[in-house]
Design a protein around this motif. Structure first.
Motif, PDB file in Angstrom:
ATOM      1  N   GLU A  88      53.518  35.520 -73.220  1.00 19.83           N
ATOM      2  CA  GLU A  88      52.767  35.531 -71.973  1.00 19.83           C
ATOM      3  C   GLU A  88      51.495  34.699 -72.126  1.00 19.83           C
ATOM      4  OE1 GLU A  88      51.921  39.442 -70.716  1.00 19.83           O
ATOM      5  OE2 GLU A  88      54.029  40.083 -70.606  1.00 19.83           O
ATOM      6  N   LYS A  89      51.088  34.117 -71.018  1.00 20.08           N
ATOM      7  CA  LYS A  89      49.832  33.371 -70.972  1.00 20.08           C
ATOM      8  C   LYS A  89      49.041  33.885 -69.780  1.00 20.08           C
ATOM      9  CE  LYS A  89      47.877  28.715 -70.962  1.00 20.08           C
ATOM     10  NZ  LYS A  89      48.145  27.272 -70.906  1.00 20.08           N
ATOM     11  N   ASP A  90      47.932  34.559 -70.085  1.00 20.26           N
ATOM     12  CA  ASP A  90      47.128  35.203 -69.031  1.00 20.26           C
ATOM     13  C   ASP A  90      47.959  36.200 -68.238  1.00 20.26           C
ATOM     14  OD1 ASP A  90      44.985  33.622 -69.797  1.00 20.26           O
ATOM     15  OD2 ASP A  90      45.521  32.020 -68.379  1.00 20.26           O
ATOM     16  N   GLY A  91      48.858  36.913 -68.972  1.00 14.77           N
ATOM     17  CA  GLY A  91      49.655  37.952 -68.332  1.00 14.77           C
ATOM     18  C   GLY A  91      50.830  37.426 -67.531  1.00 14.77           C
ATOM     19  N   VAL A  92      51.074  36.109 -67.570  1.00 18.07           N
ATOM     20  CA  VAL A  92      52.168  35.506 -66.785  1.00 18.07           C
ATOM     21  C   VAL A  92      53.048  34.679 -67.718  1.00 18.07           C
ATOM     22  CG1 VAL A  92      52.768  33.981 -64.884  1.00 18.07           C
ATOM     23  CG2 VAL A  92      50.729  35.444 -64.730  1.00 18.07           C
ATOM     24  N   ILE A  93      54.363  34.765 -67.539  1.00 20.88           N
ATOM     25  CA  ILE A  93      55.315  33.961 -68.312  1.00 20.88           C
ATOM     26  C   ILE A  93      55.751  32.785 -67.465  1.00 20.88           C
ATOM     27  CG2 ILE A  93      57.557  33.928 -69.459  1.00 20.88           C
ATOM     28  CD1 ILE A  93      57.241  36.862 -70.035  1.00 20.88           C
ATOM     29  N   ASP A  94      55.596  31.585 -67.995  1.00 21.58           N
ATOM     30  CA  ASP A  94      55.962  30.370 -67.279  1.00 21.58           C
ATOM     31  C   ASP A  94      57.468  30.349 -66.995  1.00 21.58           C
ATOM     32  OD1 ASP A  94      55.278  27.608 -66.320  1.00 21.58           O
ATOM     33  OD2 ASP A  94      56.758  27.115 -67.858  1.00 21.58           O
ATOM     34  N   VAL A  95      57.852  30.039 -65.756  1.00 21.89           N
ATOM     35  CA  VAL A  95      59.262  30.040 -65.354  1.00 21.89           C
ATOM     36  C   VAL A  95      60.056  29.012 -66.149  1.00 21.89           C
ATOM     37  CG1 VAL A  95      60.870  29.665 -63.459  1.00 21.89           C
ATOM     38  CG2 VAL A  95      58.713  30.877 -63.049  1.00 21.89           C
ATOM     39  N   ALA A  96      59.511  27.818 -66.325  1.00 27.76           N
ATOM     40  CA  ALA A  96      60.222  26.764 -67.051  1.00 27.76           C
ATOM     41  C   ALA A  96      60.460  27.176 -68.500  1.00 27.76           C
ATOM     42  CB  ALA A  96      59.424  25.466 -66.993  1.00 27.76           C
ATOM     43  N   GLN A  97      59.461  27.834 -69.094  1.00 30.59           N
ATOM     44  CA  GLN A  97      59.602  28.300 -70.468  1.00 30.59           C
ATOM     45  C   GLN A  97      60.690  29.374 -70.566  1.00 30.59           C
ATOM     46  OE1 GLN A  97      56.216  30.405 -71.969  1.00 30.59           O
ATOM     47  NE2 GLN A  97      56.909  30.367 -74.102  1.00 30.59           N
ATOM     48  N   ARG A  98      60.699  30.260 -69.576  1.00 29.58           N
ATOM     49  CA  ARG A  98      61.703  31.328 -69.555  1.00 29.58           C
ATOM     50  C   ARG A  98      63.111  30.739 -69.448  1.00 29.58           C
ATOM     51  NH1 ARG A  98      61.678  36.789 -67.253  1.00 29.58           N
ATOM     52  NH2 ARG A  98      59.541  36.399 -66.562  1.00 29.58           N
ATOM     53  N   LEU A  99      63.304  29.797 -68.535  1.00 29.33           N
ATOM     54  CA  LEU A  99      64.625  29.197 -68.341  1.00 29.33           C
ATOM     55  C   LEU A  99      65.102  28.466 -69.591  1.00 29.33           C
ATOM     56  CD1 LEU A  99      64.333  27.786 -64.702  1.00 29.33           C
ATOM     57  CD2 LEU A  99      65.677  29.736 -65.469  1.00 29.33           C
ATOM     58  N   ALA A 100      64.191  27.735 -70.229  1.00 31.06           N
ATOM     59  CA  ALA A 100      64.565  26.975 -71.417  1.00 31.06           C
ATOM     60  C   ALA A 100      64.938  27.896 -72.576  1.00 31.06           C
ATOM     61  CB  ALA A 100      63.417  26.043 -71.820  1.00 31.06           C
ATOM     62  N   ALA A 101      64.195  28.989 -72.737  1.00 32.81           N
ATOM     63  CA  ALA A 101      64.428  29.879 -73.868  1.00 32.81           C
ATOM     64  C   ALA A 101      65.674  30.743 -73.691  1.00 32.81           C
ATOM     65  CB  ALA A 101      63.207  30.759 -74.089  1.00 32.81           C
ATOM     66  N   LEU A 102      66.001  31.104 -72.446  1.00 33.80           N
ATOM     67  CA  LEU A 102      67.130  31.997 -72.196  1.00 33.80           C
ATOM     68  C   LEU A 102      68.447  31.263 -71.972  1.00 33.80           C
ATOM     69  CD1 LEU A 102      65.484  34.658 -69.857  1.00 33.80           C
ATOM     70  CD2 LEU A 102      65.959  34.830 -72.302  1.00 33.80           C
ATOM     71  N   ASN A 103      68.423  29.943 -71.909  1.00 35.74           N
ATOM     72  CA  ASN A 103      69.640  29.174 -71.678  1.00 35.74           C
ATOM     73  C   ASN A 103      70.639  29.411 -72.809  1.00 35.74           C
ATOM     74  OD1 ASN A 103      71.507  27.405 -70.676  1.00 35.74           O
ATOM     75  ND2 ASN A 103      70.240  25.570 -70.881  1.00 35.74           N
ATOM     76  N   GLY A 104      71.824  29.911 -72.454  1.00 37.31           N
ATOM     77  CA  GLY A 104      72.856  30.172 -73.447  1.00 37.31           C
ATOM     78  C   GLY A 104      72.699  31.490 -74.170  1.00 37.31           C
ATOM     79  N   ARG A 105      71.769  32.325 -73.751  1.00 34.10           N
ATOM     80  CA  ARG A 105      71.508  33.602 -74.430  1.00 34.10           C
ATOM     81  C   ARG A 105      71.826  34.824 -73.571  1.00 34.10           C
ATOM     82  NH1 ARG A 105      68.098  33.394 -78.971  1.00 34.10           N
ATOM     83  NH2 ARG A 105      67.370  31.301 -79.513  1.00 34.10           N
ATOM     84  N   ILE A 106      72.090  34.630 -72.291  1.00 33.22           N
ATOM     85  CA  ILE A 106      72.331  35.760 -71.397  1.00 33.22           C
ATOM     86  C   ILE A 106      73.829  35.974 -71.225  1.00 33.22           C
ATOM     87  CG2 ILE A 106      72.047  36.638 -69.051  1.00 33.22           C
ATOM     88  CD1 ILE A 106      69.413  35.231 -68.887  1.00 33.22           C
ATOM     89  N   LEU A 107      74.273  37.202 -71.439  1.00 39.54           N
ATOM     90  CA  LEU A 107      75.670  37.577 -71.267  1.00 39.54           C
ATOM     91  C   LEU A 107      75.817  38.333 -69.950  1.00 39.54           C
ATOM     92  CD1 LEU A 107      78.497  37.661 -72.638  1.00 39.54           C
ATOM     93  CD2 LEU A 107      77.866  39.918 -73.506  1.00 39.54           C
TER      94      LEU A 107
END
Length: 374
Positions: A15-34
């Protein structure tokens, strides 16, 4: 949004200032969600760019490489299909890709005058479908005010008529002119019989196997068997033929591939030609007694050797009418009962199974579903 914060931290999302960047979330979760057995993968700029035509049709027409080798059957459902099949629907359709062997049996049926006739149905081999479709719906033109409803069974469709039904099936307007790619494909298929079926240059000793497009299907859903090499070859031929024309009516490409394969197979296996088949007895009144007409042969298990499992030459089996003097009109319809008790009692020596493409009618599907649900 439903991914727990603990899981986000495990993949390096902070988190950055209590908020998670959407682009960062999408990049990190790509291929990890079942999700329901599927690993979700999204492509960069997928919303702003469209996939090429060959990639768009790959999951539908040739999906083998998209699944593990252990996957046997795969069902594709179009995103615009009006009904989302549930697990029972899929299991039912998968069960219809196999038919047990049936012994020779008799069947009693009344004619229009109420008189009983006895028919002998030939034994049928065990069948396995490498692909399963629904039959194309045929409707009468809107300007036919006298009659409404389905086209009669014995009415053959021209390529032009079939294309109009297909366009309507996918949500298009059949009254409009065909797009140029579709028109070119249709006209090419209409010309094929002119050259393949012509008799003026044919030797009198050459068997006559005519090219005929008759395998009309709906492809809003399709079920594949991935375990068969013959099925893979059929899917590849369908896929390549469809990409050659660049339009959305893959049903039309499938009809051509099946017609071409049918002619090639008859010549290669020295099957009875059209003249010999025309002389064989036909009993249209027996339609509905068997679903054999829905199974279109791709490969007979023993046809490579040209003999059956007992070493005898392959024969073309037909149903026949029992002569009146051999039939007691007071007999009950014992043939149906015999088929039920002896089902699956085919030739035990036959180890391999005949392979087919099955085009299932709505009527048979409804009846089979009722039996399957019991």
């Amino acid at each position: 949004r439903k991914v727990p914060e603990k899981s986000l931290r495990q993949v390096g999302i902070k988190e950055k200032d209590g908020v998670i960047d959407v682009a960062q979330r999408l990049a990190a979760l790509n291929g990890r969600i079942l999700h329901k057995g599927w690993v979700l993968i999204w492509l960069p700029d997928a919303m702003s760019t469209s996939l090429p035509n060959d990639a768009t049709h790959l999951p539908k027409m040739s999906p083998g490489r998209l699944f593990a080798p252990s996957a046997r059957r795969v069902m594709f459902v179009d995103q615009n299909f009006t009904v989302t099949p549930n697990s029972e629907d899929v299991l039912f359709l998968a069960s219809e890709m196999h038919r047990k062997a049936l012994p020779e049996r008799t069947f009693v049926k009344k004619d229009e005058e109420g008189k009983k006739h006895k028919y002998k149905l030939p034994d049928e081999p065990e069948r396995e479908a490498v692909i399963l479709f629904n039959k194309l719906k045929q409707r009468k033109p809107k300007d036919d005010a006298k009659q409404d409803g389905p086209v009669p069974k014995d009415e053959k469709l021209s390529v032009y008529e079939a294309v109009k039904y297909m366009v309507f099936e996918v949500g298009g307007d059949p009254t409009q002119s065909d797009p140029k790619p579709l028109k070119q494909q249709r006209e090419f298929y209409e010309r094929v019989p002119t050259f393949v079926n012509r008799d003026d240059l044919r030797s009198i000793y050459e068997p006559v196997h005519r090219y005929e497009m008759r395998h009309w299907v709906r492809s809003r859903w399709v079920l594949h068997d991935l375990s068969s090499e013959e099925g893979r070859q059929l899917r590849c031929e369908w896929y390549e033929e469809h990409l050659r024309w660049g339009n959305d009516l893959d049903q039309l490409s499938f009809a051509h591939v099946m017609a071409r394969r049918e002619v090639e197979r008859k010549f290669a296996r020295d099957k009875p030609d059209d003249h010999a088949r025309a002389a064989m007895p036909k009993h249209p009144e027996l339609d509905g007694m068997s679903d054999a007409a829905e199974w279109h042969q791709i490969l007979r298990a023993d046809e490579a050797e040209g003999v059956d499992s007992d070493g005898n030459p392959l024969a073309f089996k037909t149903m026949e009418k029992v002569p009146e003097h051999l039939f007691d009109p007071e007999e009950e319809e014992e043939g149906e009962k015999a088929a039920e008790t002896e089902e699956g009692g085919g030739n035990e020596k036959e180890k391999r199974v005949d392979l087919f493409a099955r085009i299932m009618s709505d009527k048979v599907m409804l009846l089979s579903r009722k039996v399957w649900s019991k």
